[in-house]
Design an enzyme around this catalytic site. Structure first.
Site, PDB file in Angstrom:
ATOM      1  N   HIS A   1     -26.033  29.346 -34.118  1.00  0.00           N
ATOM      2  CA  HIS A   1     -25.914  29.336 -32.657  1.00  0.00           C
ATOM      3  C   HIS A   1     -26.726  30.499 -32.090  1.00  0.00           C
ATOM      4  O   HIS A   1     -26.304  31.655 -32.191  1.00  0.00           O
ATOM      5  CB  HIS A   1     -24.443  29.484 -32.250  1.00  0.00           C
ATOM      6  CG  HIS A   1     -23.592  28.314 -32.633  1.00  0.00           C
ATOM      7  ND1 HIS A   1     -22.415  28.000 -31.976  1.00  0.00           N
ATOM      8  CD2 HIS A   1     -23.738  27.379 -33.601  1.00  0.00           C
ATOM      9  CE1 HIS A   1     -21.875  26.923 -32.530  1.00  0.00           C
ATOM     10  NE2 HIS A   1     -22.665  26.536 -33.521  1.00  0.00           N
TER      11      HIS A   1
ATOM     12  N   GLN B   1     -28.375  19.231 -38.120  1.00  0.00           N
ATOM     13  CA  GLN B   1     -28.048  18.334 -39.226  1.00  0.00           C
ATOM     14  C   GLN B   1     -28.434  16.891 -38.908  1.00  0.00           C
ATOM     15  O   GLN B   1     -28.916  16.153 -39.785  1.00  0.00           O
ATOM     16  CB  GLN B   1     -26.551  18.441 -39.530  1.00  0.00           C
ATOM     17  CG  GLN B   1     -26.138  19.822 -40.011  1.00  0.00           C
ATOM     18  CD  GLN B   1     -24.649  20.086 -39.869  1.00  0.00           C
ATOM     19  OE1 GLN B   1     -23.902  19.267 -39.332  1.00  0.00           O
ATOM     20  NE2 GLN B   1     -24.205  21.245 -40.340  1.00  0.00           N
TER      21      GLN B   1
ATOM     22  N   CYS C   1     -27.071  23.551 -34.983  1.00  0.00           N
ATOM     23  CA  CYS C   1     -25.819  23.241 -35.677  1.00  0.00           C
ATOM     24  C   CYS C   1     -25.716  21.751 -36.014  1.00  0.00           C
ATOM     25  O   CYS C   1     -26.494  21.260 -36.819  1.00  0.00           O
ATOM     26  CB  CYS C   1     -24.636  23.730 -34.843  1.00  0.00           C
ATOM     27  SG  CYS C   1     -23.124  23.949 -35.803  1.00  0.00           S
ATOM     28  N   LEU C   2     -24.806  21.010 -35.393  1.00  0.00           N
ATOM     29  CA  LEU C   2     -24.712  19.578 -35.665  1.00  0.00           C
ATOM     30  C   LEU C   2     -26.016  18.880 -35.295  1.00  0.00           C
ATOM     31  O   LEU C   2     -26.463  17.968 -35.997  1.00  0.00           O
ATOM     32  CB  LEU C   2     -23.543  18.962 -34.888  1.00  0.00           C
ATOM     33  CG  LEU C   2     -23.297  17.469 -35.128  1.00  0.00           C
ATOM     34  CD1 LEU C   2     -22.838  17.214 -36.553  1.00  0.00           C
ATOM     35  CD2 LEU C   2     -22.270  16.909 -34.144  1.00  0.00           C
TER      36      LEU C   2
ATOM     37  N   ASN D   1     -21.012  28.372 -37.215  1.00  0.00           N
ATOM     38  CA  ASN D   1     -19.740  27.645 -37.240  1.00  0.00           C
ATOM     39  C   ASN D   1     -20.008  26.225 -37.694  1.00  0.00           C
ATOM     40  O   ASN D   1     -20.254  25.332 -36.890  1.00  0.00           O
ATOM     41  CB  ASN D   1     -19.083  27.651 -35.858  1.00  0.00           C
ATOM     42  CG  ASN D   1     -17.820  26.816 -35.819  1.00  0.00           C
ATOM     43  OD1 ASN D   1     -17.286  26.440 -36.866  1.00  0.00           O
ATOM     44  ND2 ASN D   1     -17.336  26.495 -34.635  1.00  0.00           N
TER      45      ASN D   1
ATOM     46  N   PHE E   1     -20.848  21.681 -42.906  1.00  0.00           N
ATOM     47  CA  PHE E   1     -21.774  20.816 -43.631  1.00  0.00           C
ATOM     48  C   PHE E   1     -23.160  21.456 -43.636  1.00  0.00           C
ATOM     49  O   PHE E   1     -23.461  22.323 -42.804  1.00  0.00           O
ATOM     50  CB  PHE E   1     -21.842  19.428 -42.984  1.00  0.00           C
ATOM     51  CG  PHE E   1     -20.579  18.627 -43.109  1.00  0.00           C
ATOM     52  CD1 PHE E   1     -20.441  17.655 -44.083  1.00  0.00           C
ATOM     53  CD2 PHE E   1     -19.507  18.857 -42.254  1.00  0.00           C
ATOM     54  CE1 PHE E   1     -19.271  16.919 -44.207  1.00  0.00           C
ATOM     55  CE2 PHE E   1     -18.329  18.125 -42.359  1.00  0.00           C
ATOM     56  CZ  PHE E   1     -18.212  17.151 -43.344  1.00  0.00           C
TER      57      PHE E   1
ATOM     58  N   GLY F   1     -21.578  20.665 -32.474  1.00  0.00           N
ATOM     59  CA  GLY F   1     -20.432  19.776 -32.363  1.00  0.00           C
ATOM     60  C   GLY F   1     -19.641  19.721 -33.654  1.00  0.00           C
ATOM     61  O   GLY F   1     -20.051  20.274 -34.674  1.00  0.00           O
TER      62      GLY F   1
ATOM     63  N   GLU G   1     -27.429  31.476 -29.019  1.00  0.00           N
ATOM     64  CA  GLU G   1     -27.182  31.953 -27.656  1.00  0.00           C
ATOM     65  C   GLU G   1     -26.322  33.206 -27.602  1.00  0.00           C
ATOM     66  O   GLU G   1     -26.103  33.771 -26.538  1.00  0.00           O
ATOM     67  CB  GLU G   1     -26.528  30.847 -26.827  1.00  0.00           C
ATOM     68  CG  GLU G   1     -25.032  30.681 -26.991  1.00  0.00           C
ATOM     69  CD  GLU G   1     -24.578  30.286 -28.378  1.00  0.00           C
ATOM     70  OE1 GLU G   1     -23.420  30.577 -28.729  1.00  0.00           O
ATOM     71  OE2 GLU G   1     -25.377  29.692 -29.131  1.00  0.00           O
TER      72      GLU G   1
END
Length: 379
Positions: free
Chosen positions: A354, A275, A271-272, A311, A314, A242, A356
């Site tokens: 990612h 984190q 990803c998000l 992508n 942070f 996200g 996938e």
């Protein structure tokens, strides 16, 4: 001599740099954080990745649009605010293409700028860091563009996941080209595994990959509660990718803390989501100068390397994580940032990239098998 059929446009950066160019796609003005992606393929997937929400995307690959647009590769219905390219192709040539790239941009209201030196722009972003900027095809002065930029908040502190997340729960059972049950390769248990996916800006290809590995997916909004999750009796829980600043996603962090403390259900974050796990485990995050956005980032540890699609802007501070609680499993080998972790003595793990392959290499597909294996052990 200026081509009279080209409509003038420009990019204005917050540091005062101006790049004159030409307009394509939708007309108007877009303001947001200027970032760049180094991938050579997959522009349709990249443009529709919800992790880019609120940003204007620069492609380092010089020719964009030559394969047109198809009906399969969009990752979501949303899009970036605008795109910047060296050249765009108005002619598409691909057997799956159903629509001209420029026409699609107009339909999606994506403002485009082409004809600028994207190499020079990327050098600025690499040396000065990602920054807010404006692309416009309107008659705007530099001063008015700077005022617009100054009114636009920076990415730090923004909770954008609640904007792109689904507002209602839904089941995802869509078949894919690889919809045969991959679980049969490593399990004889016939029952479909039920996964609750928390949508912080989830990509379609991630959902499809989970289905391909024998999972039935219930997608919940980002602001779901512990009771919302546990009442569905999931075999596993997935925290998605996200946009925005992970430290601002308080509802996701609180949910992750509660689920980690509960500790009995396998959990997988990317990803998000990765984190958020890091913060929930007592860590902290920081903004990278220009982020990781591309398809060729090497990650791993102990001579085990995979090429990954990334992508994000942070990263987790490795010094903020307790070794008694967390084990770092992967590092980004370009800059040694944390690319993967797992919770000690609990079936919980996450990666920064990612896995996938939408778009990107398939090196990381084993992570879905790992998630499924953890669920099968507890069925």
């Amino acid at each position: 001599m200026i081509n009279p059929f080209k409509k003038n446009a420009k990019l204005v950066l917050s540091n005062g740099f101006i790049f004159p160019g030409f307009s394509f796609g939708s007309s108007g003005t877009a303001v947001g954080e200027i970032v760049f992606n180094t991938g050579m393929t997959g522009y349709q997937e990249v443009i529709t990745d919800p992790s880019y929400y609120g940003q204007i995307l620069t492609f380092t690959y010089p020719e964009i649009g030559n394969t047109g647009i198809n009906s399969e590769d969009s990752e979501s219905s949303g899009c970036v605010k605008g795109i910047i390219v060296r050249n765009y192709s108005s002619n598409n040539s691909n057997w799956r293409s159903l629509k001209n790239f420029n026409e699609w941009l107009v339909e999606k209201n994506i403002i485009g700028l082409y004809g600028i030196d994207t190499r020079a722009l990327v050098k600025i972003l690499r040396s000065s860091g990602s920054m807010n900027g404006v692309i416009t095809s309107e008659e705007r002065t530099e001063e008015s563009c700077i005022k617009l930029i100054n009114k636009t908040p920076k990415m730090e502190g923004l909770n954008l996941s609640k904007v792109v997340s689904t507002k209602k729960q839904y089941f995802w059972r869509n078949p894919t080209e690889t919809s045969f049950d991959l679980r049969k390769r490593y399990s004889e248990k016939p029952n479909t595994l039920k996964v609750v996916a928390i949508d912080f800006g989830i990509k379609k290809s991630i959902l499809n990959r989970l289905v391909s590995h024998g999972c039935e997916i219930l997608v919940l909004p980002s602001q779901s509660s512990l009771n919302d999750v546990l009442s569905n009796n999931p075999d596993g829980i997935f925290f998605s990718n996200g946009p925005g600043d992970p430290s601002s996603v308080s509802e996701g962090i609180d949910l992750a803390k509660s689920l980690i403390e509960y500790g009995e259900i396998p959990m997988f974050g990317i990803c998000l989501g990765h984190q958020i796990f890091g913060i929930a485990l007592g860590g902290s995050t920081y903004k990278l100068p220009f982020g990781h956005r591309g398809l060729n980032h090497p990650c791993g540890e102990n001579n085990q390397i995979e090429i990954t699609s990334q992508n994000h802007g942070f990263a987790i501070d490795p010094n903020s994580l307790s070794k008694e609680i967390v084990k770092i499993t992967h590092y980004n080998l370009n800059d040694s940032t944390v690319a993967g972790l797992e919770v000690n003595n609990k079936p919980i793990f996450s990666v920064q990239y990612h896995p996938e392959a939408g778009p990107g290499p398939h090196d990381s597909d084993y992570l879905f098998k790992k998630f499924v294996s953890l669920m099968l052990e507890r069925c």
